[in-house]
Design a protein around this motif. Structure first.
Motif, PDB file in Angstrom:
ATOM      1  N   GLY A 185       0.813  -1.207   0.000  1.00  0.00           N
ATOM      2  CA  GLY A 185       0.000   0.000   0.000  1.00  0.00           C
ATOM      3  C   GLY A 185       0.845   1.255   0.000  1.00  0.00           C
ATOM      4  N   GLN A 188      -1.297   8.367   1.247  1.00  0.00           N
ATOM      5  CA  GLN A 188      -1.183   9.688   0.643  1.00  0.00           C
ATOM      6  C   GLN A 188      -0.434  10.631   1.570  1.00  0.00           C
ATOM      7  OE1 GLN A 188      -3.457  12.225   2.081  1.00  0.00           O
ATOM      8  NE2 GLN A 188      -2.602  13.896   0.888  1.00  0.00           N
ATOM      9  N   THR A 246      -3.941   3.900  -0.868  1.00  0.00           N
ATOM     10  CA  THR A 246      -4.234   2.883  -1.872  1.00  0.00           C
ATOM     11  C   THR A 246      -3.573   1.578  -1.439  1.00  0.00           C
ATOM     12  OG1 THR A 246      -2.282   3.433  -3.199  1.00  0.00           O
ATOM     13  CG2 THR A 246      -4.329   4.625  -3.676  1.00  0.00           C
ATOM     14  N   GLY A 266      -7.883   1.152  -5.303  1.00  0.00           N
ATOM     15  CA  GLY A 266      -7.378   2.411  -5.817  1.00  0.00           C
ATOM     16  C   GLY A 266      -5.929   2.399  -6.216  1.00  0.00           C
ATOM     17  N   HIS A 267      -5.315   1.240  -6.247  1.00  0.00           N
ATOM     18  CA  HIS A 267      -3.883   1.132  -6.533  1.00  0.00           C
ATOM     19  C   HIS A 267      -3.675   0.650  -7.960  1.00  0.00           C
ATOM     20  CE1 HIS A 267       0.103   1.096  -4.572  1.00  0.00           C
ATOM     21  NE2 HIS A 267       0.417   0.204  -5.502  1.00  0.00           N
ATOM     22  N   HIS A 285     -11.357  -2.403  -9.608  1.00  0.00           N
ATOM     23  CA  HIS A 285     -10.889  -2.259  -8.237  1.00  0.00           C
ATOM     24  C   HIS A 285     -11.801  -1.309  -7.472  1.00  0.00           C
ATOM     25  CE1 HIS A 285      -9.263   1.552  -9.650  1.00  0.00           C
ATOM     26  NE2 HIS A 285      -8.551   0.909 -10.550  1.00  0.00           N
ATOM     27  N   PRO A 288      -9.916   3.867  -2.840  1.00  0.00           N
ATOM     28  CA  PRO A 288      -8.850   3.847  -1.846  1.00  0.00           C
ATOM     29  C   PRO A 288      -9.403   3.776  -0.428  1.00  0.00           C
ATOM     30  CG  PRO A 288      -8.450   5.542  -3.505  1.00  0.00           C
ATOM     31  CD  PRO A 288      -9.841   5.034  -3.738  1.00  0.00           C
TER      32      PRO A 288
END
Length: 396
Positions: A185, A188, A246, A266-267, A285, A288
């Motif tokens: 992961g 942010q 993410t 979100g990755h 997907h 995040p």
């Protein structure tokens, strides 16, 4: 930029001062000041009265203060004026420099010793901070034993800050009641806030991945933990409430040895790298972590069931790889580059070689100037573990 390989860091509390000027394991930092001292005296004896440099002895304690310890500097602080007195005394009277230069050498020695004390204390503070950073790093990026959870694995963490050891990137492998789970992961933001969020998510992952039967349940537990962390930080006035992360979750069920489950939040989707080439997971997907209130009513993110052939490796990276730019602003073409490399040499699909290849190519592409912290993580089932091809629930 600092690189931290999986399991390759020094032990916590093992930081030592920089070891300079060592010969056969022994420090010779005392030698340059001594050579300077002898050189000044010899040159002064061989020059005329128009070129007197004996007073340059004041430089000797200063050089010692930069490279020697406090006691070594103190020795030169005494030796320099003593040498001055002895050398000046043997010169003819008309060549003698006298008391003013002797006072200068004495004052220089005292100031050099004080400066050395300040330097050594600063180094001790720096080493303490490195120990603290190393403790944090081993909490977030703990060493993983070879073959842990029946997986061959390799990882490298590249810090965009040359003085940092850890950021918001995180990864781990957790064995459990329902097979082995893997996470990678990227939180942010930067700084301690990102590190705290990464540590919180990893703590939850290690518990949930062990107990939960469904990989989706692990993802939901991570979402709840992220929301709780954000609320706490906001209440303390340390967060603006927009922190998110993410992540990629992988599951290797024991009852389905030829398949792997994946939840991508979100990755960037992982790449499946094998001797026959590279294929990315489909772009299906969830959102995040931290954006749980935006999840639609039809439920949690989907679980992808991916068939894995023998020798195929899962390559997971953070955006420091895919967003690495060259001088022209072109992003690093990860998929294309890895596919070409595997075509030329199928052995690159092995986790250790794959991680080393992506690391080298990323750094070469951006000229060593990473804009963000970067993690490259590769895992695959060990030889003899889960080598049966599973159900074709996901096309080639």
């Amino acid at each position: 930029m600092r690189a931290v390989s999986d399991g390759g860091a020094s032990p916590v509390g093992g930081a030592r001062p920089p070891q300079l000027l060592r010969v056969r394991g022994r420090s010779v930092t005392w030698l340059p000041p001594l050579l300077l001292l002898v050189g000044i005296v010899l040159v002064d004896f061989r020059t005329s009265s128009d070129f007197r440099i004996l007073s340059w002895i004041v430089l000797v304690p200063g050089i010692a203060a930069a490279i020697c310890g406090v006691w070594g500097t103190a020795v030169y602080a005494v030796l320099a004026p003593a040498t001055y007195i002895a050398a000046d005394a043997v010169l003819p009277h008309e060549y003698q420099a006298g008391l003013p230069d002797l006072v200068l050498a004495g004052i220089g020695g005292v100031l050099a010793t004080l400066a050395c004390v300040v330097r050594v204390r600063g180094e001790q503070r720096m080493l303490h901070m490195q120990d603290v950073a190393e403790t944090i790093r081993r909490t977030v990026l703990r060493p993983l034993p070879p073959g842990w959870g029946g997986l061959d694995h390799a990882a490298v963490y590249l810090s965009a800050d040359s003085e940092a050891r850890v950021g918001g990137d995180f990864y781990d492998i957790q064995t459990g009641l329902h097979g082995t789970r893997v996470i990678l992961g990227d939180v942010q933001g930067k700084g301690l806030g990102a590190v705290e969020a990464a540590a919180a998510l990893l703590g939850t992952f290690r518990e949930a991945a062990y107990h939960e039967a469904d990989l989706t349940a692990v993802a939901l537990r991570l979402e709840v933990r992220m929301q709780r962390h954000i609320r706490m930080r906001t209440a303390l006035g340390r967060e603006e409430g927009d922190r998110f992360a993410t992540a990629v979750l992988l599951g290797f069920p024991e009852e389905r040895p030829g398949t792997m489950d994946a939840v991508v939040l979100g990755h960037d989707a992982p790449l499946v790298v094998g001797p026959d080439g590279v294929r990315p997971l489909p772009p299906e997907h969830g959102l995040p972590l931290g954006y749980g209130e935006l999840v639609p009513a039809d439920g949690p993110p989907p679980v992808l069931r991916v068939p894995l052939a023998p020798g195929e490796t899962l390559l997971l990276t953070t955006d420091g790889v895919t967003e690495a730019r060259d001088d022209d602003g072109t992003f690093y073409p990860l998929t294309t580059d890895v596919d070409a490399a595997v075509t030329a040499d199928p052995a690159i699909a092995r986790p250790a070689r794959l991680v080393a290849f992506v690391r080298e190519r990323t750094l070469r592409h951006c000229g060593g100037h990473l804009a963000d912290d970067t993690t490259v993580f590769a895992v695959r089932r060990r030889v003899g573990v889960g080598t049966e091809v599973g159900e074709r629930e996901w096309g080639d």
